[in-house]
Write a protein that holds these residues in place. Sequence first.
Motif, PDB file in Angstrom:
ATOM      1  N   LYS A 156      15.495  26.200  54.347  1.00 58.82           N
ATOM      2  CA  LYS A 156      16.510  26.906  55.132  1.00 58.82           C
ATOM      3  C   LYS A 156      17.147  25.981  56.164  1.00 58.82           C
ATOM      4  O   LYS A 156      18.362  26.006  56.370  1.00 58.82           O
ATOM      5  CB  LYS A 156      15.873  28.108  55.833  1.00 58.82           C
ATOM      6  CG  LYS A 156      15.522  29.243  54.886  1.00 58.82           C
ATOM      7  CD  LYS A 156      14.674  30.266  55.608  1.00 58.82           C
ATOM      8  CE  LYS A 156      14.357  31.484  54.770  1.00 58.82           C
ATOM      9  NZ  LYS A 156      13.327  32.331  55.385  1.00 58.82           N
ATOM     10  N   LEU A 159      19.074  22.680  53.555  1.00 55.08           N
ATOM     11  CA  LEU A 159      20.149  23.097  52.641  1.00 55.08           C
ATOM     12  C   LEU A 159      21.016  24.226  53.203  1.00 55.08           C
ATOM     13  O   LEU A 159      22.239  24.123  53.283  1.00 55.08           O
ATOM     14  CB  LEU A 159      19.498  23.547  51.324  1.00 55.08           C
ATOM     15  CG  LEU A 159      20.365  23.408  50.093  1.00 55.08           C
ATOM     16  CD1 LEU A 159      20.657  21.929  49.829  1.00 55.08           C
ATOM     17  CD2 LEU A 159      19.650  24.025  48.888  1.00 55.08           C
ATOM     18  N   VAL A 160      20.369  25.319  53.615  1.00 54.24           N
ATOM     19  CA  VAL A 160      21.146  26.487  54.055  1.00 54.24           C
ATOM     20  C   VAL A 160      21.911  26.153  55.334  1.00 54.24           C
ATOM     21  O   VAL A 160      23.070  26.547  55.503  1.00 54.24           O
ATOM     22  CB  VAL A 160      20.230  27.721  54.258  1.00 54.24           C
ATOM     23  CG1 VAL A 160      21.056  28.942  54.628  1.00 54.24           C
ATOM     24  CG2 VAL A 160      19.406  28.007  53.014  1.00 54.24           C
ATOM     25  N   ASN A 161      21.273  25.419  56.229  1.00 50.21           N
ATOM     26  CA  ASN A 161      21.952  25.072  57.481  1.00 50.21           C
ATOM     27  C   ASN A 161      23.173  24.184  57.233  1.00 50.21           C
ATOM     28  O   ASN A 161      24.220  24.379  57.867  1.00 50.21           O
ATOM     29  CB  ASN A 161      20.972  24.396  58.450  1.00 50.21           C
ATOM     30  CG  ASN A 161      21.632  24.112  59.785  1.00 50.21           C
ATOM     31  OD1 ASN A 161      22.029  22.990  60.056  1.00 50.21           O
ATOM     32  ND2 ASN A 161      21.809  25.151  60.577  1.00 50.21           N
ATOM     33  N   GLY A 163      24.947  24.171  54.546  1.00 50.66           N
ATOM     34  CA  GLY A 163      25.924  25.095  53.954  1.00 50.66           C
ATOM     35  C   GLY A 163      26.633  25.903  55.034  1.00 50.66           C
ATOM     36  O   GLY A 163      27.856  26.059  55.020  1.00 50.66           O
ATOM     37  N   PHE A 164      25.871  26.390  55.996  1.00 48.62           N
ATOM     38  CA  PHE A 164      26.454  27.171  57.100  1.00 48.62           C
ATOM     39  C   PHE A 164      27.480  26.336  57.869  1.00 48.62           C
ATOM     40  O   PHE A 164      28.611  26.768  58.093  1.00 48.62           O
ATOM     41  CB  PHE A 164      25.341  27.653  58.046  1.00 48.62           C
ATOM     42  CG  PHE A 164      25.851  28.198  59.351  1.00 48.62           C
ATOM     43  CD1 PHE A 164      26.404  29.478  59.420  1.00 48.62           C
ATOM     44  CD2 PHE A 164      25.805  27.441  60.515  1.00 48.62           C
ATOM     45  CE1 PHE A 164      26.891  29.981  60.622  1.00 48.62           C
ATOM     46  CE2 PHE A 164      26.292  27.931  61.717  1.00 48.62           C
ATOM     47  CZ  PHE A 164      26.830  29.212  61.769  1.00 48.62           C
ATOM     48  N   THR A 166      29.049  23.712  56.966  1.00 43.50           N
ATOM     49  CA  THR A 166      30.168  23.232  56.157  1.00 43.50           C
ATOM     50  C   THR A 166      31.138  24.358  55.790  1.00 43.50           C
ATOM     51  O   THR A 166      32.348  24.175  55.827  1.00 43.50           O
ATOM     52  CB  THR A 166      29.639  22.574  54.849  1.00 43.50           C
ATOM     53  OG1 THR A 166      28.542  21.727  55.184  1.00 43.50           O
ATOM     54  CG2 THR A 166      30.707  21.765  54.156  1.00 43.50           C
ATOM     55  N   PHE A 167      30.584  25.513  55.425  1.00 46.23           N
ATOM     56  CA  PHE A 167      31.453  26.564  54.864  1.00 46.23           C
ATOM     57  C   PHE A 167      31.587  27.829  55.716  1.00 46.23           C
ATOM     58  O   PHE A 167      32.587  28.523  55.633  1.00 46.23           O
ATOM     59  CB  PHE A 167      30.954  26.985  53.476  1.00 46.23           C
ATOM     60  CG  PHE A 167      30.838  25.848  52.511  1.00 46.23           C
ATOM     61  CD1 PHE A 167      31.975  25.192  52.046  1.00 46.23           C
ATOM     62  CD2 PHE A 167      29.594  25.414  52.077  1.00 46.23           C
ATOM     63  CE1 PHE A 167      31.871  24.133  51.160  1.00 46.23           C
ATOM     64  CE2 PHE A 167      29.480  24.346  51.182  1.00 46.23           C
ATOM     65  CZ  PHE A 167      30.625  23.702  50.729  1.00 46.23           C
TER      66      PHE A 167
END
Length: 246
Positions: A156, A159-161, A163-164, A166-167
């Motif tokens: 989390k 990867l997820v951070n 993604g947050f 960036t998008f």
Amino acid sequence: MIFYFSGTGNSAWCAKQLAHLMDDQAYDITTLTEIPDIQNAKQIGFVFPVYAWGTPAPMTEFAKKLEHIKTFTFGVCTCGSESGKTMQHFSKIYPLDSSYSLVMPNNYIIGADIENENVILEKIDIARKELKKISQEILQHKRGYHVLEGSWAKLKSNLVNVGFNTFARSTKPFWTTAACNQCGICAANCPAFAITLSEKGPIWKKTCFQCMRCLNACPNQAIQYGKSTEGKGRYIIQHYLPSDEY
Ligand SMILES: Cc1cc2nc3c(=O)[nH]c(=O)nc-3n(C[C@H](O)[C@H](O)[C@H](O)COP(=O)(O)O)c2cc1C
């Protein structure tokens, strides 16, 4: 010396409580015109919310610029439920002697609705007690890692951070309903200075911190984010604090 970032007041309240309990000063990093002299600080602390299992961008940028001096350092992150590897990642930017996470009311109404009043008040009450304990430990310069990371923390917080950041920080989905009366509170209070006021209402720059302050603090509940915030409650901590508390 305590430096804080806060969208809807949880982290500001924690920082101010700690400052009060430790006879220290709390500074909002978004309103600082210059970094205060830290050379004689008994301790240096950072208080901020967890955003997608990571540190909000403005706090990361601030910590990168702050001089490293020989004194006790601590960090407190506030989160709705779990903070992943936030504090370990932050410690790579500004090494921390002690780290804490504090569970506070959730303000991310793009995800879930706000919690019911009993849950909110209970979370604040538990945090109030925790802060007393934390302040004692900091004053004793006790080292430690008291962080509720939760499951899949590495995934989390990596990867997820990414993604947050960036998008998910696009402001494109923000819109206002007919309840907007162009009062300008959202523009005046945006910590990212990402909102200007036009005759038709607020206009957002391309990206922001996603702190949720504009959405949650609009007195007319006129701001929405796509379809995900329609029909949901709004949260700012001031609605739940006694009037004599910071
Ligand atoms: C963009 C965003 C992302 C969030 N991500 C998380 C998260 O990963 N884990 C969590 O437990 N809470 C998460 N939250 C909830 C906040 O961390 C929590 O409500 C925090 O106490 C808000 O602090 P503030 O009032 O100082 O802004 C998120 C909130 C926002 C606005």
